[in-house]
Design an enzyme around this catalytic site. Structure first.
Site, short mmCIF file in Angstrom:
data_model
loop_
_atom_site.label_atom_id
_atom_site.label_comp_id
_atom_site.label_asym_id
_atom_site.label_seq_id
_atom_site.Cartn_x
_atom_site.Cartn_y
_atom_site.Cartn_z
N SER A 183 0.78 -1.21 -0.02
CA SER A 183 -0.16 0.05 -0.05
C SER A 183 0.68 1.45 0.09
O SER A 183 1.73 1.56 -0.86
CB SER A 183 -0.98 0.04 1.06
OG SER A 183 -1.62 1.25 1.05
N HIS A 184 0.64 2.17 0.98
CA HIS A 184 1.19 3.55 1.12
C HIS A 184 2.44 3.52 1.81
O HIS A 184 3.16 4.46 2.28
CB HIS A 184 0.18 4.48 1.85
CG HIS A 184 -0.18 3.95 3.06
ND1 HIS A 184 -1.02 2.76 3.36
CD2 HIS A 184 0.13 4.22 4.47
CE1 HIS A 184 -1.00 2.56 4.52
NE2 HIS A 184 -0.43 3.40 5.17
N ASP A 348 -1.84 7.12 -3.87
CA ASP A 348 -0.52 6.45 -2.82
C ASP A 348 0.19 5.00 -3.98
O ASP A 348 -0.10 4.93 -5.08
CB ASP A 348 -1.23 5.58 -1.70
CG ASP A 348 -2.11 4.70 -1.93
OD1 ASP A 348 -2.69 4.66 -3.09
OD2 ASP A 348 -2.20 3.77 -0.97
N ASP A 350 -0.21 2.04 -3.92
CA ASP A 350 -1.17 0.90 -5.02
C ASP A 350 -2.38 1.51 -5.69
O ASP A 350 -3.25 0.94 -6.12
CB ASP A 350 -1.55 -0.09 -3.82
CG ASP A 350 -2.43 -0.14 -2.91
OD1 ASP A 350 -2.36 1.14 -2.52
OD2 ASP A 350 -3.36 -0.92 -2.77
N ASP A 352 -5.16 3.16 -4.37
CA ASP A 352 -6.49 3.03 -3.50
C ASP A 352 -6.87 4.14 -2.67
O ASP A 352 -7.82 4.49 -2.29
CB ASP A 352 -6.70 1.73 -2.87
CG ASP A 352 -5.62 1.56 -1.73
OD1 ASP A 352 -4.79 2.38 -1.59
OD2 ASP A 352 -5.93 0.70 -0.91
N ARG A 353 -5.76 5.26 -2.41
CA ARG A 353 -5.87 6.20 -1.67
C ARG A 353 -5.80 7.80 -2.46
O ARG A 353 -5.22 7.80 -3.48
CB ARG A 353 -4.93 6.31 -0.59
CG ARG A 353 -5.04 5.14 0.29
CD ARG A 353 -4.17 5.37 1.75
NE ARG A 353 -4.12 3.69 2.58
CZ ARG A 353 -4.07 3.73 3.69
NH1 ARG A 353 -4.06 4.89 4.46
NH2 ARG A 353 -4.13 2.70 4.12
N LYS A 448 -11.18 0.65 -2.24
CA LYS A 448 -11.14 2.16 -2.23
C LYS A 448 -10.24 2.61 -3.70
O LYS A 448 -9.55 1.66 -4.18
CB LYS A 448 -10.42 2.59 -1.12
CG LYS A 448 -9.04 2.16 -0.60
CD LYS A 448 -8.77 2.80 0.89
CE LYS A 448 -7.54 2.34 1.37
NZ LYS A 448 -8.06 1.07 2.22
#
Length: 625
Positions: A183-184, A348, A350, A352-353, A448
């Site tokens: 992720s982030h 971010d 991946d 999704d943010r 998301k």
């Protein structure tokens, strides 16, 4: 013959090429074509090379034929500690995943957990482009083939944003998909790596699967590895090894198809291409860099220089791809300069943010989802018939609650974790949802979606300015938010992150807070605030009746103010303590106050009550949002 073919393909496989993010997808090189032709001449008819023509993109398609079945080796292994899978999959330091059999054990345990159900199925595979993904793809493909998977659909170069994987699963009707991402978090040999499995609706795997995976990691004894060569991921096409197939695909197609079904791209292009609209998107050298130019520049007409940090790098340019005011400082500095663009956004690691900014104006994630929900029916074609309901995570501010009440639609408060929203969406109970951790989305996918949120905001801007002549005074992001506050009131909100705290110290603080909760009752005073509710949040899913306990310490006060403490598990080492503070006002004279000033008293109450500084030794947070 197969053994010789395998050795030949390994030797002649063209090297992975760097992604040119200014093009929709890279075309095959002359070296690739030459190698493919050589392969065809030497091993025809075992290898068949075909070419398909298309306006765009154009690729060489290579199909390698072997025997009707794939040879599988059973390789001994033993359990490795620490492979407990959470809501965001398994995350550790990259070096841990690169150690012998660490990744292979988890993947084998996944297939063991899925059992016969996964045999003969098609799954997706891709990730955020971070270090080790390329090697991981090849390990996963061999294990998938060795465990009876029929086909794996892989994003070109191993790329696939998290919401794009959800779209791919849903659009193609895949059994599920594996996402290689932490992720982030930062990437690189000394940073983080992660893996998670999304199920057939495109949603993160439910606990019934993740619990089984963990169980198998504790008893695993062998790996089923297919004896197949590495697959070239740089060229779109299909490679077949007996009855196992790998299809390398354009990672934008299904995702963009879904986005086009949600938004009016013609209206967006008309607005984005205005000479008086200045826009900048920061991909933070992460996966959305591979999507940004095709989407914003090619499809919507933005200028090429609207995209910054657009090349996905294995170490994210040594940055921290978390789109907030601290880690996206380069973008923040641009948006808070004297001659700032009209609109700014970031995503971010991946994809999704998201973070949304106006000219010298920051939109909190809690306000962002509330504004989108309030304007969705008018501004986004997908919602033209209204919203089924809305939802937010418990730590997210109550701004969305006020919108739901005004609109007369169902509202849900869930624990942190997108899987809880997925249940509501699958039951047609929720259209739009969000988390304060810069996550916003809708029921078009089951993750998301950072780019969706950016397009939602551009849609609102386009609608609000449809009657403003070019060169006129545009309705700004700031004006849209302030109009929202005028109608619904303002929820002043902030989050303090204390990253890398020793887990023992963090747990001691939580135990201390639990003791205060256990002894508190409505009407009690806490640092001058009267308690309405004090608890450790428990959620009963209205769809399946499952119960999630211990989701965060809450102090809710009679004036609507809130203090919340949670330990986050998204990092790979130590604990992150997250402190959430909120207060509400309908007094328009206070709307322009700085959030930290408006929250000063309740922040002091939170720190005094928790004894956070004493337990952790931290005088200030790592990140303030």
């Amino acid at each position: 013959a197969y053994s010789s073919l395998a050795r030949f393909v390994r030797f002649y496989s063209p090297p992975h090429r760097s992604m040119n993010t200014q093009a929709f997808a890279p075309k095959s090189s002359s070296r690739t074509r030459s190698s493919s032709n050589s392969l065809a001449r030497v091993f025809s008819p075992l290898v068949r090379v075909t070419r398909r023509s298309a306006a765009r993109p154009s690729h060489t398609v290579t199909t390698a034929m072997a025997s009707s079945t794939v040879s599988v080796s059973k390789k001994p292994t033993s359990p490795i500690e620490g492979q407990k899978t959470g809501t965001s999959g398994l995350r550790k330091k990259t070096s841990v995943f690169m150690s012998e059999n660490y990744l292979a054990n988890w993947i084998q345990s996944l297939f063991n957990a899925l059992g016969e159900e996964a045999k003969g199925q098609t799954i997706g595979l891709g990730g955020d482009g971070r270090f080790f993904n390329k090697q991981a793809v090849q390990i996963i493909l061999k294990l998938a083939a060795g465990n009876g998977v029929k086909k794996v659909v892989v994003g070109q170069n191993g790329f696939m944003a998290t919401p794009a994987m959800s779209a791919l699963i849903r659009q193609r009707g895949l059994y599920g998909g594996l996402i290689m991402s932490a992720s982030h978090t930062p990437a690189g040999p000394d940073e983080d790596w992660g893996i998670k499995f999304n199920y057939s609706a495109g949603e993160p795997a439910p606990e019934k699967i993740t619990d089984k995976i963990f169980g198998f990691t504790e008893s695993i004894s062998e790996l089923s590895m297919a004896d197949i060569p590495d697959v070239d991921l740089s060229v779109v096409g299909t490679t077949t090894f007996g009855d196992f197939e790998v299809e390398v695909v354009d990672y934008t197609k299904e995702y963009f198809d879904v986005l086009r079904s949600v938004f009016d791209f013609d209206a967006l292009k008309k607005f984005v291409s205005r000479s008086d609209f200045k826009f900048i998107f920061d991909a933070m050298h992460a996966i959305t860099g591979a999507y940004a130019s095709p989407l914003f520049v090619e499809a919507l007409g933005a200028r090429a220089d609207s995209i910054m940090n657009s090349v996905p790098l294995e170490d994210f340019g040594k940055g921290h791809p978390d789109p907030n005011l601290t880690y996206a400082k380069e973008l923040v500095d641009i948006m808070f300069a004297q001659d700032a663009p009209t609109f700014g956004a970031a995503s971010d690691g991946d994809g999704d943010r998201n973070m949304i900014l106006g000219n010298n104006f920051f939109v909190t994630p809690s306000d962002s989802v509330a504004v989108i929900a309030a304007n969705a029916q008018e501004c986004i074609p997908y919602f033209k018939d209204g919203l089924k309901g809305v939802a937010r995570s418990m730590p997210t501010s109550a701004a969305l609650d006020n919108v739901a009440k005004d609109m007369g639609i169902p509202f849900f408060e869930t624990p942190t974790g997108w899987k809880f929203f997925g249940n509501l969406m699958d039951a047609d109970k929720c259209s739009i949802c969000g988390e304060e951790s810069f996550g916003t989305g809708a029921d078009h996918v089951r993750e998301k979606d950072g780019l969706w949120a950016v397009l939602a905001w551009i849609s609102i801007l386009a609608k609000k300015n449809e009657n403003v002549p070019e060169g006129g005074q545009l309705v700004s992001v700031e004006q849209i938010v302030k109009d929202h506050w005028a109608k619904f009131g303002r929820n002043f909100y902030s989050r303090y992150d204390y990253e890398g705290v020793a887990s023992e110290d963090a747990n001691k603080m939580v135990d201390h807070l639990q003791q205060i909760v256990d002894s508190s009752k409505p009407g009690d005073s806490l640092c001058g605030f009267k308690i309405a509710t004090a608890d450790n949040f428990t959620y009963t899913d209205p769809i399946d009746g499952s119960v999630a306990k211990n989701q965060g310490i809450r102090f809710v006060f009679e004036d609507g103010s809130r203090i919340i403490f949670r330990l986050s598990g998204t990092g790979s080492a130590g604990a992150t303590i997250r402190l959430y503070i909120e207060t509400y006002t309908k007094d328009a004279s206070k709307f322009d106050m700085d959030a930290q000033d408006a929250l000063k008293d309740i922040i002091a109450a939170a720190l005094e009550t928790s004894k956070l500084q004493s337990f952790t030794g931290r005088e200030k947070p790592t990140v303030i949002t």
